[in-house]
Design a protein around this motif. Structure first.
Motif, PDB file in Angstrom:
ATOM      1  N   ALA A 264       0.814  -1.223   0.000  1.00  0.00           N
ATOM      2  CA  ALA A 264       0.000   0.000   0.000  1.00  0.00           C
ATOM      3  C   ALA A 264       0.844   1.267   0.000  1.00  0.00           C
ATOM      4  CB  ALA A 264      -0.920  -0.001   1.214  1.00  0.00           C
ATOM      5  N   GLY A 265       2.155   1.124   0.063  1.00  0.00           N
ATOM      6  CA  GLY A 265       3.032   2.285   0.127  1.00  0.00           C
ATOM      7  C   GLY A 265       2.923   3.028   1.441  1.00  0.00           C
ATOM      8  N   ASP A 266       2.570   2.303   2.503  1.00  0.00           N
ATOM      9  CA  ASP A 266       2.385   2.893   3.836  1.00  0.00           C
ATOM     10  C   ASP A 266       3.695   2.765   4.609  1.00  0.00           C
ATOM     11  OD1 ASP A 266       1.673   3.659   6.370  1.00  0.00           O
ATOM     12  OD2 ASP A 266      -0.051   2.312   6.547  1.00  0.00           O
ATOM     13  N   GLN A 267       4.588   3.742   4.453  1.00  0.00           N
ATOM     14  CA  GLN A 267       5.913   3.679   5.050  1.00  0.00           C
ATOM     15  C   GLN A 267       5.894   3.685   6.579  1.00  0.00           C
ATOM     16  OE1 GLN A 267       8.485   2.847   3.557  1.00  0.00           O
ATOM     17  NE2 GLN A 267      10.306   3.530   4.677  1.00  0.00           N
ATOM     18  N   PRO A 268       5.078   4.513   7.243  1.00  0.00           N
ATOM     19  CA  PRO A 268       5.068   4.493   8.712  1.00  0.00           C
ATOM     20  C   PRO A 268       4.712   3.122   9.286  1.00  0.00           C
ATOM     21  CG  PRO A 268       4.009   6.486   7.918  1.00  0.00           C
ATOM     22  CD  PRO A 268       4.242   5.621   6.727  1.00  0.00           C
ATOM     23  N   THR A 269       3.700   2.464   8.720  1.00  0.00           N
ATOM     24  CA  THR A 269       3.295   1.144   9.215  1.00  0.00           C
ATOM     25  C   THR A 269       4.363   0.104   8.929  1.00  0.00           C
ATOM     26  OG1 THR A 269       0.953   1.673   8.943  1.00  0.00           O
ATOM     27  CG2 THR A 269       1.524  -0.650   9.079  1.00  0.00           C
ATOM     28  N   LEU A 270       4.967   0.204   7.745  1.00  0.00           N
ATOM     29  CA  LEU A 270       6.047  -0.727   7.400  1.00  0.00           C
ATOM     30  C   LEU A 270       7.198  -0.607   8.387  1.00  0.00           C
ATOM     31  CD1 LEU A 270       7.540  -2.710   5.509  1.00  0.00           C
ATOM     32  CD2 LEU A 270       8.288  -0.725   4.168  1.00  0.00           C
ATOM     33  N   LEU A 271       7.598   0.625   8.696  1.00  0.00           N
ATOM     34  CA  LEU A 271       8.707   0.843   9.619  1.00  0.00           C
ATOM     35  C   LEU A 271       8.393   0.312  11.015  1.00  0.00           C
ATOM     36  CD1 LEU A 271       9.870   4.432   8.593  1.00  0.00           C
ATOM     37  CD2 LEU A 271      11.084   2.278   8.196  1.00  0.00           C
ATOM     38  N   ARG A 272       7.188   0.580  11.486  1.00  0.00           N
ATOM     39  CA  ARG A 272       6.828   0.119  12.829  1.00  0.00           C
ATOM     40  C   ARG A 272       6.825  -1.404  12.906  1.00  0.00           C
ATOM     41  NH1 ARG A 272       3.079   4.336  12.333  1.00  0.00           N
ATOM     42  NH2 ARG A 272       3.688   6.171  13.561  1.00  0.00           N
ATOM     43  N   ALA A 273       6.291  -2.047  11.874  1.00  0.00           N
ATOM     44  CA  ALA A 273       6.248  -3.507  11.866  1.00  0.00           C
ATOM     45  C   ALA A 273       7.654  -4.096  11.855  1.00  0.00           C
ATOM     46  CB  ALA A 273       5.452  -4.002  10.658  1.00  0.00           C
ATOM     47  N   ARG A 274       8.552  -3.529  11.049  1.00  0.00           N
ATOM     48  CA  ARG A 274       9.925  -4.036  10.979  1.00  0.00           C
ATOM     49  C   ARG A 274      10.675  -3.774  12.285  1.00  0.00           C
ATOM     50  NH1 ARG A 274       9.415  -7.785   7.398  1.00  0.00           N
ATOM     51  NH2 ARG A 274       9.360  -7.147   5.209  1.00  0.00           N
ATOM     52  N   ARG A 275      10.492  -2.562  12.838  1.00  0.00           N
ATOM     53  CA  ARG A 275      11.158  -2.248  14.105  1.00  0.00           C
ATOM     54  C   ARG A 275      10.676  -3.154  15.230  1.00  0.00           C
ATOM     55  NH1 ARG A 275       9.027   2.874  17.102  1.00  0.00           N
ATOM     56  NH2 ARG A 275       7.322   1.364  17.263  1.00  0.00           N
ATOM     57  N   ASP A 276       9.364  -3.316  15.341  1.00  0.00           N
ATOM     58  CA  ASP A 276       8.812  -4.097  16.442  1.00  0.00           C
ATOM     59  C   ASP A 276       9.239  -5.561  16.350  1.00  0.00           C
ATOM     60  OD1 ASP A 276       7.633  -1.720  17.050  1.00  0.00           O
ATOM     61  OD2 ASP A 276       5.571  -2.359  16.704  1.00  0.00           O
ATOM     62  N   ALA A 277       9.259  -6.105  15.147  1.00  0.00           N
ATOM     63  CA  ALA A 277       9.674  -7.498  14.977  1.00  0.00           C
ATOM     64  C   ALA A 277      11.136  -7.676  15.382  1.00  0.00           C
ATOM     65  CB  ALA A 277       9.470  -7.946  13.529  1.00  0.00           C
ATOM     66  N   ALA A 278      11.996  -6.749  14.961  1.00  0.00           N
ATOM     67  CA  ALA A 278      13.422  -6.843  15.304  1.00  0.00           C
ATOM     68  C   ALA A 278      13.630  -6.703  16.807  1.00  0.00           C
ATOM     69  CB  ALA A 278      14.209  -5.763  14.558  1.00  0.00           C
ATOM     70  N   LEU A 279      12.937  -5.759  17.426  1.00  0.00           N
ATOM     71  CA  LEU A 279      13.093  -5.546  18.865  1.00  0.00           C
ATOM     72  C   LEU A 279      12.617  -6.761  19.653  1.00  0.00           C
ATOM     73  CD1 LEU A 279      12.451  -2.334  20.854  1.00  0.00           C
ATOM     74  CD2 LEU A 279      11.346  -4.429  21.611  1.00  0.00           C
ATOM     75  N   ILE A 280      11.467  -7.313  19.286  1.00  0.00           N
ATOM     76  CA  ILE A 280      10.919  -8.461  20.018  1.00  0.00           C
ATOM     77  C   ILE A 280      11.795  -9.692  19.854  1.00  0.00           C
ATOM     78  CG2 ILE A 280       8.974 -10.080  20.091  1.00  0.00           C
ATOM     79  CD1 ILE A 280       7.147  -7.670  19.454  1.00  0.00           C
ATOM     80  N   LEU A 281      12.237  -9.963  18.621  1.00  0.00           N
ATOM     81  CA  LEU A 281      13.047 -11.168  18.395  1.00  0.00           C
ATOM     82  C   LEU A 281      14.434 -11.048  19.022  1.00  0.00           C
ATOM     83  CD1 LEU A 281      11.982 -12.019  14.742  1.00  0.00           C
ATOM     84  CD2 LEU A 281      11.617 -13.431  16.784  1.00  0.00           C
ATOM     85  N   LEU A 282      15.067  -9.876  18.914  1.00  0.00           N
ATOM     86  CA  LEU A 282      16.362  -9.701  19.573  1.00  0.00           C
ATOM     87  C   LEU A 282      16.214  -9.755  21.090  1.00  0.00           C
ATOM     88  CD1 LEU A 282      18.436  -6.955  17.709  1.00  0.00           C
ATOM     89  CD2 LEU A 282      19.095  -9.316  18.183  1.00  0.00           C
ATOM     90  N   GLY A 283      15.156  -9.113  21.595  1.00  0.00           N
ATOM     91  CA  GLY A 283      14.930  -9.131  23.030  1.00  0.00           C
ATOM     92  C   GLY A 283      14.703 -10.524  23.563  1.00  0.00           C
ATOM     93  N   PHE A 284      13.983 -11.342  22.799  1.00  0.00           N
ATOM     94  CA  PHE A 284      13.698 -12.710  23.238  1.00  0.00           C
ATOM     95  C   PHE A 284      14.935 -13.602  23.150  1.00  0.00           C
ATOM     96  CE2 PHE A 284      12.320 -17.076  22.781  1.00  0.00           C
ATOM     97  CZ  PHE A 284      11.283 -17.201  23.701  1.00  0.00           C
ATOM     98  N   TRP A 285      15.504 -13.731  21.952  1.00  0.00           N
ATOM     99  CA  TRP A 285      16.580 -14.705  21.765  1.00  0.00           C
ATOM    100  C   TRP A 285      17.884 -14.298  22.439  1.00  0.00           C
ATOM    101  CZ3 TRP A 285      14.908 -19.164  20.952  1.00  0.00           C
ATOM    102  CH2 TRP A 285      13.849 -19.423  20.081  1.00  0.00           C
ATOM    103  N   ARG A 286      18.053 -12.980  22.719  1.00  0.00           N
ATOM    104  CA  ARG A 286      19.276 -12.560  23.391  1.00  0.00           C
ATOM    105  C   ARG A 286      19.041 -12.354  24.886  1.00  0.00           C
ATOM    106  NH1 ARG A 286      24.065 -13.849  23.455  1.00  0.00           N
ATOM    107  NH2 ARG A 286      23.484 -13.515  25.584  1.00  0.00           N
ATOM    108  N   GLY A 287      17.773 -12.399  25.309  1.00  0.00           N
ATOM    109  CA  GLY A 287      17.475 -12.196  26.715  1.00  0.00           C
ATOM    110  C   GLY A 287      17.861 -10.814  27.199  1.00  0.00           C
ATOM    111  N   PHE A 288      17.741  -9.814  26.327  1.00  0.00           N
ATOM    112  CA  PHE A 288      18.140  -8.459  26.693  1.00  0.00           C
ATOM    113  C   PHE A 288      17.097  -7.786  27.583  1.00  0.00           C
ATOM    114  CE2 PHE A 288      21.049  -7.726  22.815  1.00  0.00           C
ATOM    115  CZ  PHE A 288      22.174  -7.937  23.582  1.00  0.00           C
ATOM    116  N   ARG A 289      17.570  -6.929  28.467  1.00  0.00           N
ATOM    117  CA  ARG A 289      16.689  -6.013  29.203  1.00  0.00           C
ATOM    118  C   ARG A 289      16.262  -4.881  28.267  1.00  0.00           C
ATOM    119  NH1 ARG A 289      21.090  -7.141  32.482  1.00  0.00           N
ATOM    120  NH2 ARG A 289      20.621  -8.214  34.435  1.00  0.00           N
ATOM    121  N   SER A 290      15.206  -4.175  28.656  1.00  0.00           N
ATOM    122  CA  SER A 290      14.710  -3.094  27.809  1.00  0.00           C
ATOM    123  C   SER A 290      15.754  -2.002  27.623  1.00  0.00           C
ATOM    124  CB  SER A 290      13.422  -2.511  28.383  1.00  0.00           C
ATOM    125  OG  SER A 290      13.623  -2.047  29.711  1.00  0.00           O
ATOM    126  N   ASP A 291      16.503  -1.673  28.692  1.00  0.00           N
ATOM    127  CA  ASP A 291      17.501  -0.609  28.565  1.00  0.00           C
ATOM    128  C   ASP A 291      18.644  -1.042  27.656  1.00  0.00           C
ATOM    129  OD1 ASP A 291      18.221  -2.383  30.828  1.00  0.00           O
ATOM    130  OD2 ASP A 291      19.980  -1.081  30.984  1.00  0.00           O
TER     131      ASP A 291
END
Length: 312
Positions: free
Chosen positions: A126-153
């Motif tokens: 749809a050419g919706d850049q804001p939604t695309l960015l949020r989806a990519r950011r959130d997926a990367a943050l969740i997967l890195l946070g999970f598999w690396r066991g990182f704290r939020s900070d």
């Protein structure tokens, strides 16, 4: 600020400094105490908030008061027998079970990541850049946070200059400081690429979509798709995680940023990791800390979804 003051300030973490400042303000302004304080006034302060504040909060208040007196050259009244006895009595009369974050279960991780991928593909079409960015950011943050066991900070302090990712191979992340790195020596973490739920590919997809080359890895995104120059604040990770899970149809009110760390620890424990390897990977120094994160209820074991990662 003098050079001496600058180094003294650097010795205390920002979160700790803010917490101590708030604790001193509470003692002086909210309760009406005077500094330097007497042991009797501190004991009365504890009694005043014994049924209102948690044991951990009261401990933090005592630590802040102790630090203030020591830094100002006064005797520490929090070590007085009357203060210790009152605190012991509060623990006896107001026992409270420590609240723990709900571990993010693997099936919910899969559900959330699948939904975010669906969001990203629809936004791209749809050419919706804001939604695309949020989806990519959130997926990367969740997967890195999970598999690396990182704290939020730790997630929020990741810098692109300190990350090396190779698609299909793995990712190396360097943190100059973290809560478990008391000496501020810096620590390098490694995680392999996975066949599914891959944090490496998620990171590459996010960095590519955002066209980032330096600075914070995870940033705010406004309604027009503009990226902030600053990294996300640690407090923003909880609403970000909950919103992503809720969009995927997962009830998220009991999840916090620790849910990623605790979810991984529980998964690893149930998948056969020995406690020593788990402690080394996540960064726990003592067994008691590790066991608080390991949930007794078994998750479905997903064989061969991840090799045992390496920590340096």
């Amino acid at each position: 600020m003098s050079e001496l003051d600058r180094y003294l300030q650097a010795a205390t973490r920002d979160n700790t400094r803010r917490s101590y400042r708030a604790a001193i303000e509470h003692f002086e302004v909210s309760w009406g105490g005077f500094l330097p304080a007497t042991a009797d006034s501190i004991a009365r302060y504890l009694v005043a908030y014994a049924g209102e504040l948690s044991i951990n909060t009261l401990k933090l208040r005592l630590s802040a008061l102790a630090q203030w007196h020591n830094s100002q050259g006064f005797a520490d009244p929090t070590k007085a027998p009357v203060v210790r006895k009152v605190f012991k009595g509060i623990r006896a009369l107001h026992p409270a079970q420590e609240k723990q974050a709900e571990p993010l279960q693997l099936q919910h991780l899969e559900q959330a990541v699948a939904w975010l991928e669906q969001e990203a593909q629809a936004a791209k079409s749809a050419g919706d850049q804001p939604t695309l960015l949020r989806a990519r950011r959130d997926a990367a943050l969740i997967l890195l946070g999970f598999w690396r066991g990182f704290r939020s900070d730790e997630l929020c302090r990741l810098q692109i200059e300190h990350v090396q990712a190779s698609a299909g191979a793995g990712i190396t992340l360097y943190l100059p400081r973290s809560k478990s790195d008391r000496e501020n020596l810096g620590k390098t973490y490694q995680t392999p690429a996975l066949q599914r739920l891959c944090p490496v590919q998620a990171y590459i997809d996010w960095i590519s979509a955002a066209a980032l080359v330096r600075g914070p890895v995870f940033r705010g995104i406004d309604r027009w798709g503009h990226l902030s120059e600053e990294g996300l604040h640690a407090n923003s990770v909880i609403p970000l995680l909950r919103q992503a899970l809720e969009r995927a149809g997962i009830p998220a009110e009991h999840y916090t940023s620790h849910s990623l760390r605790r979810g991984f620890a529980t998964w690893a424990h149930q998948s056969g990791w020995d406690l020593k390897s788990l402690m080394s990977y996540v960064g726990w120094k003592d067994m008691k800390s590790a066991m608080r994160y390991v949930d007794a209820n078994p998750f479905p074991v997903m064989p061969r979804i991840v090799e045992k990662p390496v920590v340096i």
